[in-house]
Scaffold this motif. Sequence first.
Motif, PDB file in Angstrom:
ATOM      1  N   CYS A 166      13.439 -48.005 -42.542  1.00  0.00           N
ATOM      2  CA  CYS A 166      12.167 -48.119 -41.953  1.00  0.00           C
ATOM      3  C   CYS A 166      11.537 -49.580 -41.755  1.00  0.00           C
ATOM      4  O   CYS A 166      10.328 -49.546 -41.495  1.00  0.00           O
ATOM      5  CB  CYS A 166      10.909 -47.193 -41.820  1.00  0.00           C
ATOM      6  N   PRO A 167      12.401 -50.711 -41.270  1.00  0.00           N
ATOM      7  CA  PRO A 167      12.660 -51.881 -41.153  1.00  0.00           C
ATOM      8  C   PRO A 167      10.805 -51.882 -40.260  1.00  0.00           C
ATOM      9  O   PRO A 167      10.644 -53.669 -40.264  1.00  0.00           O
ATOM     10  CB  PRO A 167      13.933 -52.380 -40.802  1.00  0.00           C
ATOM     11  N   SER A 168      11.323 -51.569 -39.254  1.00  0.00           N
ATOM     12  CA  SER A 168       9.817 -52.135 -38.020  1.00  0.00           C
ATOM     13  C   SER A 168       8.194 -50.977 -38.706  1.00  0.00           C
ATOM     14  O   SER A 168       7.172 -51.379 -38.361  1.00  0.00           O
ATOM     15  CB  SER A 168      10.265 -50.969 -36.929  1.00  0.00           C
ATOM     16  N   ALA A 169       8.558 -50.667 -39.756  1.00  0.00           N
ATOM     17  CA  ALA A 169       6.804 -49.891 -40.563  1.00  0.00           C
ATOM     18  C   ALA A 169       5.992 -51.111 -41.389  1.00  0.00           C
ATOM     19  O   ALA A 169       6.871 -52.055 -41.205  1.00  0.00           O
ATOM     20  CB  ALA A 169       7.664 -49.109 -41.944  1.00  0.00           C
ATOM     21  N   LYS A 170       5.073 -50.704 -41.983  1.00  0.00           N
ATOM     22  CA  LYS A 170       4.442 -51.914 -42.371  1.00  0.00           C
ATOM     23  C   LYS A 170       4.399 -51.146 -43.818  1.00  0.00           C
ATOM     24  O   LYS A 170       5.037 -50.210 -44.156  1.00  0.00           O
ATOM     25  CB  LYS A 170       2.939 -52.515 -42.178  1.00  0.00           C
ATOM     26  N   SER A 171       4.309 -52.882 -45.341  1.00  0.00           N
ATOM     27  CA  SER A 171       4.028 -52.000 -45.999  1.00  0.00           C
ATOM     28  C   SER A 171       3.335 -51.576 -46.521  1.00  0.00           C
ATOM     29  O   SER A 171       2.204 -51.478 -46.174  1.00  0.00           O
ATOM     30  CB  SER A 171       4.251 -53.265 -47.370  1.00  0.00           C
ATOM     31  N   LEU A 182      11.446 -49.607 -46.467  1.00  0.00           N
ATOM     32  CA  LEU A 182      11.419 -50.845 -46.098  1.00  0.00           C
ATOM     33  C   LEU A 182      12.777 -50.454 -44.425  1.00  0.00           C
ATOM     34  O   LEU A 182      13.102 -50.920 -43.777  1.00  0.00           O
ATOM     35  CB  LEU A 182      11.073 -52.116 -46.207  1.00  0.00           C
ATOM     36  N   GLN A 183      13.790 -50.629 -45.871  1.00  0.00           N
ATOM     37  CA  GLN A 183      15.019 -50.590 -45.546  1.00  0.00           C
ATOM     38  C   GLN A 183      15.574 -49.013 -44.254  1.00  0.00           C
ATOM     39  O   GLN A 183      16.484 -49.892 -43.545  1.00  0.00           O
ATOM     40  CB  GLN A 183      16.218 -50.504 -47.056  1.00  0.00           C
ATOM     41  N   GLU A 226       6.482 -42.121 -36.927  1.00  0.00           N
ATOM     42  CA  GLU A 226       7.183 -42.868 -36.325  1.00  0.00           C
ATOM     43  C   GLU A 226       7.932 -43.935 -36.551  1.00  0.00           C
ATOM     44  O   GLU A 226       8.735 -44.147 -35.398  1.00  0.00           O
ATOM     45  CB  GLU A 226       5.210 -42.965 -35.249  1.00  0.00           C
ATOM     46  N   PRO A 227       7.657 -44.931 -37.223  1.00  0.00           N
ATOM     47  CA  PRO A 227       8.832 -46.528 -36.956  1.00  0.00           C
ATOM     48  C   PRO A 227       9.840 -46.069 -37.699  1.00  0.00           C
ATOM     49  O   PRO A 227      11.317 -46.388 -37.758  1.00  0.00           O
ATOM     50  CB  PRO A 227       7.648 -47.253 -37.841  1.00  0.00           C
ATOM     51  N   CYS A 228       9.687 -44.658 -38.840  1.00  0.00           N
ATOM     52  CA  CYS A 228      11.452 -44.023 -39.179  1.00  0.00           C
ATOM     53  C   CYS A 228      12.228 -43.745 -38.532  1.00  0.00           C
ATOM     54  O   CYS A 228      12.822 -43.584 -38.436  1.00  0.00           O
ATOM     55  CB  CYS A 228      10.743 -43.573 -40.615  1.00  0.00           C
TER      56      CYS A 228
END
Length: 108
Positions: free
Chosen positions: A77-82, A74-75, A42-44
């Motif tokens: 998908c910047p809104s995803a959690k680590s 994270l690059q 979803e975040p991606c």
Amino acid sequence: MFYKLSKIVLTAMAACGMVFASSMAFADADKGQRTFIRFMKEPCGMDGGAMAKKHTQAEWKKIFEGGKLGDQLLQYCPSAKSLNERQVKDVYDFLYHYGSDSGNVPSC
């Protein structure tokens, strides 16, 4: 004679145990796929297949071995959690298995 035979049997049993134990320590592409679906899809804004096709298997391997896979994810998908270390290993297995040059197609 008995000593040699028992030594061989014990060595074989130890080797089998080590192989079994070490295979459990490896990451898992199926777990990686589930992890990607649960935390990254979803975040991606893309499915795992689209993410895996962004690099070849060799490129994914180089990114992972360089310790940069979490940053790479994270690059994209910047809104995803680590992800934690275990999750990164599993996601790497998934991405590597379905890399752009693998010929494999994931179901997510």
